[in-house]
Every structure is written in C-alpha cells, then in structure tokens.
Motif scaffolding. Structure first.
Motif, PDB file in Angstrom:
ATOM      1  N   LYS A 168      28.786  52.862  -1.816  1.00 47.82           N
ATOM      2  CA  LYS A 168      29.432  53.783  -0.893  1.00 47.82           C
ATOM      3  C   LYS A 168      28.332  54.602  -0.241  1.00 47.82           C
ATOM      4  O   LYS A 168      27.593  55.291  -0.940  1.00 47.82           O
ATOM      5  CB  LYS A 168      30.383  54.712  -1.629  1.00 47.82           C
ATOM      6  CG  LYS A 168      31.513  54.029  -2.349  1.00 47.82           C
ATOM      7  CD  LYS A 168      32.400  55.098  -2.982  1.00 47.82           C
ATOM      8  CE  LYS A 168      33.014  54.624  -4.259  1.00 47.82           C
ATOM      9  NZ  LYS A 168      33.786  55.648  -4.936  1.00 47.82           N
ATOM     10  N   ASP A 203      36.139  45.993   2.910  1.00 54.84           N
ATOM     11  CA  ASP A 203      37.192  46.899   2.460  1.00 54.84           C
ATOM     12  C   ASP A 203      37.829  46.379   1.182  1.00 54.84           C
ATOM     13  O   ASP A 203      38.107  45.183   1.062  1.00 54.84           O
ATOM     14  CB  ASP A 203      38.274  47.043   3.532  1.00 54.84           C
ATOM     15  CG  ASP A 203      37.763  47.736   4.773  1.00 54.84           C
ATOM     16  OD1 ASP A 203      36.940  48.665   4.636  1.00 54.84           O
ATOM     17  OD2 ASP A 203      38.180  47.364   5.883  1.00 54.84           O
ATOM     18  N   ASP A 233      23.544  43.266   6.356  1.00 53.03           N
ATOM     19  CA  ASP A 233      24.017  44.613   6.056  1.00 53.03           C
ATOM     20  C   ASP A 233      25.377  44.754   6.727  1.00 53.03           C
ATOM     21  O   ASP A 233      25.462  44.836   7.948  1.00 53.03           O
ATOM     22  CB  ASP A 233      23.018  45.640   6.584  1.00 53.03           C
ATOM     23  CG  ASP A 233      23.342  47.062   6.139  1.00 53.03           C
ATOM     24  OD1 ASP A 233      24.487  47.323   5.704  1.00 53.03           O
ATOM     25  OD2 ASP A 233      22.452  47.918   6.241  1.00 53.03           O
ATOM     26  N   THR A 234      26.436  44.756   5.936  1.00 55.38           N
ATOM     27  CA  THR A 234      27.790  44.794   6.481  1.00 55.38           C
ATOM     28  C   THR A 234      28.677  45.658   5.597  1.00 55.38           C
ATOM     29  O   THR A 234      28.190  46.264   4.639  1.00 55.38           O
ATOM     30  CB  THR A 234      28.354  43.348   6.605  1.00 55.38           C
ATOM     31  OG1 THR A 234      29.582  43.390   7.328  1.00 55.38           O
ATOM     32  CG2 THR A 234      28.547  42.697   5.250  1.00 55.38           C
ATOM     33  N   THR A 235      29.941  45.737   5.934  1.00 53.52           N
ATOM     34  CA  THR A 235      30.890  46.473   5.106  1.00 53.52           C
ATOM     35  C   THR A 235      32.028  45.557   4.697  1.00 53.52           C
ATOM     36  O   THR A 235      32.299  44.549   5.353  1.00 53.52           O
ATOM     37  CB  THR A 235      31.472  47.698   5.844  1.00 53.52           C
ATOM     38  OG1 THR A 235      32.143  47.269   7.016  1.00 53.52           O
ATOM     39  CG2 THR A 235      30.388  48.708   6.179  1.00 53.52           C
ATOM     40  N   THR A 274      35.926  51.599   1.581  1.00 54.53           N
ATOM     41  CA  THR A 274      35.045  50.740   2.362  1.00 54.53           C
ATOM     42  C   THR A 274      33.683  50.765   1.692  1.00 54.53           C
ATOM     43  O   THR A 274      33.107  51.833   1.473  1.00 54.53           O
ATOM     44  CB  THR A 274      34.925  51.220   3.823  1.00 54.53           C
ATOM     45  OG1 THR A 274      36.222  51.142   4.429  1.00 54.53           O
ATOM     46  CG2 THR A 274      33.943  50.347   4.607  1.00 54.53           C
ATOM     47  N   LEU A 275      33.203  49.582   1.332  1.00 53.52           N
ATOM     48  CA  LEU A 275      31.912  49.459   0.654  1.00 53.52           C
ATOM     49  C   LEU A 275      30.875  48.837   1.575  1.00 53.52           C
ATOM     50  O   LEU A 275      31.193  47.980   2.403  1.00 53.52           O
ATOM     51  CB  LEU A 275      32.058  48.581  -0.590  1.00 53.52           C
ATOM     52  CG  LEU A 275      32.970  49.119  -1.690  1.00 53.52           C
ATOM     53  CD1 LEU A 275      33.149  48.074  -2.776  1.00 53.52           C
ATOM     54  CD2 LEU A 275      32.412  50.403  -2.275  1.00 53.52           C
ATOM     55  N   ARG A 276      29.657  49.267   1.402  1.00 53.76           N
ATOM     56  CA  ARG A 276      28.531  48.675   2.124  1.00 53.76           C
ATOM     57  C   ARG A 276      27.999  47.524   1.284  1.00 53.76           C
ATOM     58  O   ARG A 276      27.807  47.652   0.074  1.00 53.76           O
ATOM     59  CB  ARG A 276      27.452  49.726   2.325  1.00 53.76           C
ATOM     60  CG  ARG A 276      26.283  49.255   3.154  1.00 53.76           C
ATOM     61  CD  ARG A 276      25.333  50.398   3.406  1.00 53.76           C
ATOM     62  NE  ARG A 276      24.181  49.945   4.165  1.00 53.76           N
ATOM     63  CZ  ARG A 276      23.043  50.600   4.221  1.00 53.76           C
ATOM     64  NH1 ARG A 276      22.913  51.748   3.574  1.00 53.76           N
ATOM     65  NH2 ARG A 276      22.033  50.129   4.908  1.00 53.76           N
TER      66      ARG A 276
END
Length: 89
Positions: free
Chosen positions: A37, A7, A3-5, A60-62
């Motif tokens: 998002k 850009d 689980d990260t983000t 920024t997307l998860r």
C-alpha cells in the motif's frame, strides 16, 4: 520492470487462504515481486508479510515485479486477483 496496481475484490480480502494461493503463484517465478500500500512494499513471496498487509476488500495494492519472467508473473497474479482467488462469493 512492471509497476502497476491491483484491486482486492474478493469478499474476505487477502486472508490466509488467499495469501497461500498468491504464494503458490509468486514462488514459481524468479522475478522479485513486491506488493503493498503506497510506499509500504513487502516481499510477495513471504506469507507473513502478506498477512501483515491487512488488505481487505476494496484495497488497491501496488504491484512491482522485476526480473526475467516479470510479464508472465504479472499476468498470472492479476488473473488470480480478478478470479477472486477462486473463492465462492
């Protein structure tokens, strides 16, 4: 589970061509890959869902990946975003 983000840094954002390149990557993996998002997560193997995100430059997307090849999938997806989907800027 990862689980990260990530850009969105390419000039045009997650438009049709960039989404197509992302689909080429995500469809190679068996893991469940979701992008979104906040709490709005979509299947990152579905082109229409990716286009509906409306992720422009600076978003920024998860990124959530779960499955047997999750680390390889994550590495390749993050590299694709970092390379700006190999588009000329």
């Amino acid at each position: 589970m990862i689980d990260t983000t990530v850009d969105v840094i390419n000039k045009l954002g997650l438009h049709a061509r960039a989404s197509g390149k992302l689909i080429e990557v995500t469809s190679r993996y068996r893991s469940n890959i979701q992008l979104g998002k906040g709490k709005e997560l979509i299947d990152a193997k579905n082109i229409m869902s990716l286009l509906m995100l409306g992720a422009g430059k600076g978003t920024t997307l998860r990124l959530i990946i779960e499955g047997p090849d999750e680390q390889k999938a994550c590495d390749e997806i993050l590299a694709l975003f970092a390379a700006r989907f190999y588009e000329a800027e």
